[in-house]
Design a protein around this motif. Structure first.
Motif, PDB file in Angstrom:
ATOM      1  N   UNK A  17       0.831  -1.210   0.000  1.00  0.00           N
ATOM      2  CA  UNK A  17       0.000   0.000   0.000  1.00  0.00           C
ATOM      3  C   UNK A  17       0.865   1.259   0.000  1.00  0.00           C
ATOM      4  N   UNK A  18       1.937   1.253   0.779  1.00  0.00           N
ATOM      5  CA  UNK A  18       2.829   2.419   0.837  1.00  0.00           C
ATOM      6  C   UNK A  18       3.428   2.709  -0.537  1.00  0.00           C
ATOM      7  N   UNK A  19       3.926   1.673  -1.201  1.00  0.00           N
ATOM      8  CA  UNK A  19       4.530   1.843  -2.525  1.00  0.00           C
ATOM      9  C   UNK A  19       3.482   2.314  -3.532  1.00  0.00           C
ATOM     10  N   UNK A  20       2.320   1.683  -3.515  1.00  0.00           N
ATOM     11  CA  UNK A  20       1.252   2.073  -4.447  1.00  0.00           C
ATOM     12  C   UNK A  20       0.829   3.517  -4.221  1.00  0.00           C
ATOM     13  N   UNK A  21       0.721   3.928  -2.949  1.00  0.00           N
ATOM     14  CA  UNK A  21       0.344   5.305  -2.623  1.00  0.00           C
ATOM     15  C   UNK A  21       1.373   6.284  -3.201  1.00  0.00           C
ATOM     16  N   UNK A  22       2.630   5.964  -3.026  1.00  0.00           N
ATOM     17  CA  UNK A  22       3.683   6.857  -3.535  1.00  0.00           C
ATOM     18  C   UNK A  22       3.656   6.928  -5.067  1.00  0.00           C
ATOM     19  N   UNK A  23       3.475   5.792  -5.715  1.00  0.00           N
ATOM     20  CA  UNK A  23       3.376   5.789  -7.174  1.00  0.00           C
ATOM     21  C   UNK A  23       2.166   6.594  -7.638  1.00  0.00           C
ATOM     22  N   UNK A  24       1.026   6.403  -6.981  1.00  0.00           N
ATOM     23  CA  UNK A  24      -0.190   7.131  -7.365  1.00  0.00           C
ATOM     24  C   UNK A  24      -0.033   8.627  -7.122  1.00  0.00           C
ATOM     25  N   UNK A  25       0.617   8.993  -6.035  1.00  0.00           N
ATOM     26  CA  UNK A  25       0.829  10.413  -5.719  1.00  0.00           C
ATOM     27  C   UNK A  25       1.726  11.092  -6.735  1.00  0.00           C
ATOM     28  N   UNK A  26       2.669  10.359  -7.263  1.00  0.00           N
ATOM     29  CA  UNK A  26       3.634  10.978  -8.174  1.00  0.00           C
ATOM     30  C   UNK A  26       3.334  10.737  -9.647  1.00  0.00           C
ATOM     31  N   UNK A  27       2.567   9.679  -9.941  1.00  0.00           N
ATOM     32  CA  UNK A  27       2.350   9.327 -11.351  1.00  0.00           C
ATOM     33  C   UNK A  27       0.892   9.202 -11.769  1.00  0.00           C
ATOM     34  N   UNK A  57      -7.822  -2.868  -7.107  1.00  0.00           N
ATOM     35  CA  UNK A  57      -8.048  -3.297  -5.729  1.00  0.00           C
ATOM     36  C   UNK A  57      -7.101  -2.607  -4.762  1.00  0.00           C
ATOM     37  N   UNK A  58      -5.847  -2.447  -5.162  1.00  0.00           N
ATOM     38  CA  UNK A  58      -4.873  -1.737  -4.324  1.00  0.00           C
ATOM     39  C   UNK A  58      -5.296  -0.277  -4.180  1.00  0.00           C
ATOM     40  N   UNK A  59      -5.689   0.340  -5.279  1.00  0.00           N
ATOM     41  CA  UNK A  59      -6.077   1.754  -5.234  1.00  0.00           C
ATOM     42  C   UNK A  59      -7.358   1.954  -4.424  1.00  0.00           C
ATOM     43  N   UNK A 104      -3.937  15.623  -5.603  1.00  0.00           N
ATOM     44  CA  UNK A 104      -4.689  15.456  -6.844  1.00  0.00           C
ATOM     45  C   UNK A 104      -4.321  14.179  -7.604  1.00  0.00           C
ATOM     46  N   UNK A 105      -3.053  13.828  -7.687  1.00  0.00           N
ATOM     47  CA  UNK A 105      -2.685  12.606  -8.409  1.00  0.00           C
ATOM     48  C   UNK A 105      -3.249  11.363  -7.729  1.00  0.00           C
ATOM     49  N   UNK A 107      -5.921  11.343  -5.784  1.00  0.00           N
ATOM     50  CA  UNK A 107      -7.366  11.422  -6.002  1.00  0.00           C
ATOM     51  C   UNK A 107      -7.723  10.931  -7.404  1.00  0.00           C
ATOM     52  N   UNK A 108      -6.982  11.389  -8.394  1.00  0.00           N
ATOM     53  CA  UNK A 108      -7.250  10.982  -9.774  1.00  0.00           C
ATOM     54  C   UNK A 108      -7.098   9.470  -9.931  1.00  0.00           C
ATOM     55  N   UNK A 109      -6.057   8.912  -9.341  1.00  0.00           N
ATOM     56  CA  UNK A 109      -5.850   7.460  -9.419  1.00  0.00           C
ATOM     57  C   UNK A 109      -7.001   6.719  -8.748  1.00  0.00           C
ATOM     58  N   UNK A 110      -7.435   7.208  -7.593  1.00  0.00           N
ATOM     59  CA  UNK A 110      -8.534   6.558  -6.881  1.00  0.00           C
ATOM     60  C   UNK A 110      -9.834   6.647  -7.666  1.00  0.00           C
ATOM     61  N   UNK A 111     -10.128   7.813  -8.206  1.00  0.00           N
ATOM     62  CA  UNK A 111     -11.353   7.977  -8.982  1.00  0.00           C
ATOM     63  C   UNK A 111     -11.299   7.124 -10.247  1.00  0.00           C
TER      64      UNK A 111
END
Length: 192
Positions: A17-27, A57-59, A104-105, A107-111
């Protein structure tokens, strides 16, 4: 049935989850892949699928973790909101939208994971308890059940506003105004 995880499994899930969060936040959504999550977490892609089912599922797990944190903030700040039920729920939802816009990144990944055709069967309808909890947290009343139908509709407006925000069609100010207007219209007659 919910599966219980031992300490090692919980640690692996947290690291994924930590890695996925960081990837989603930056990419953002497209920048997150199961292979990159697995590589960053030091696990195989199979482990990601076993624990989360998919990238979406991770997101969705990240969105759930974030939601728990924001619900805690809503309850902690509920006494700062005043006015009618519509006013207080609107203010609470506006707070959530403002916090979401700060990342925002993510949020966008989650949406994107919610609206993805690959999302393992999660639908907006499945968010009904989340919408009610947003209202409860905004009011600071974990037992509140009034106007749940109106809150459900307001929740759909809330999701639409988040989607508008993520695609850049609507400014944060306009999104919060839309939530305020929708809450006033849907909840204007709610007394308790």
């Amino acid at each position: 049935m919910t599966r219980k995880f031992d300490a090692d499994e919980q640690h692996r899930r947290s690291e994924i989850a930590r890695v996925a969060r960081e990837l989603a936040r930056t990419r953002g959504y497209d920048g997150v892949t199961v292979r990159e999550i697995a590589s960053g977490a030091g696990v195989s892609p199979v482990t990601i699928y076993r624990y989360f089912g998919s990238k979406d599922g991770v997101l969705l797990h990240l969105m759930t973790e974030w939601s728990i944190t924001i619900f805690e903030e809503l309850y902690a700040t509920a006494d700062q909101r005043s006015g009618s039920i519509a006013d207080r729920i609107s203010e609470g939802m506006q707070l959530v939208i403002e916090r979401a816009a700060e990342e925002m990144d993510l949020l966008t990944a989650s949406m994107s994971s919610i609206t993805s055709s690959r999302n393992d069967g999660v639908s907006i309808e499945g968010f009904r308890p989340v919408f009610l909890e947003l209202a409860r947290g905004s009011l600071g009343d974990p037992e509140w059940t009034g106007a749940s139908g109106a809150v459900h509709i307001l929740g759909h407006v809330y999701i639409a506003c988040l989607l508008d925000l993520t695609v850049g069609r609507t400014s944060l100010a306009d999104v919060t105004t839309n939530i305020e207007t929708a809450a006033a219209l849907l909840l204007r007659d709610v007394q308790h």
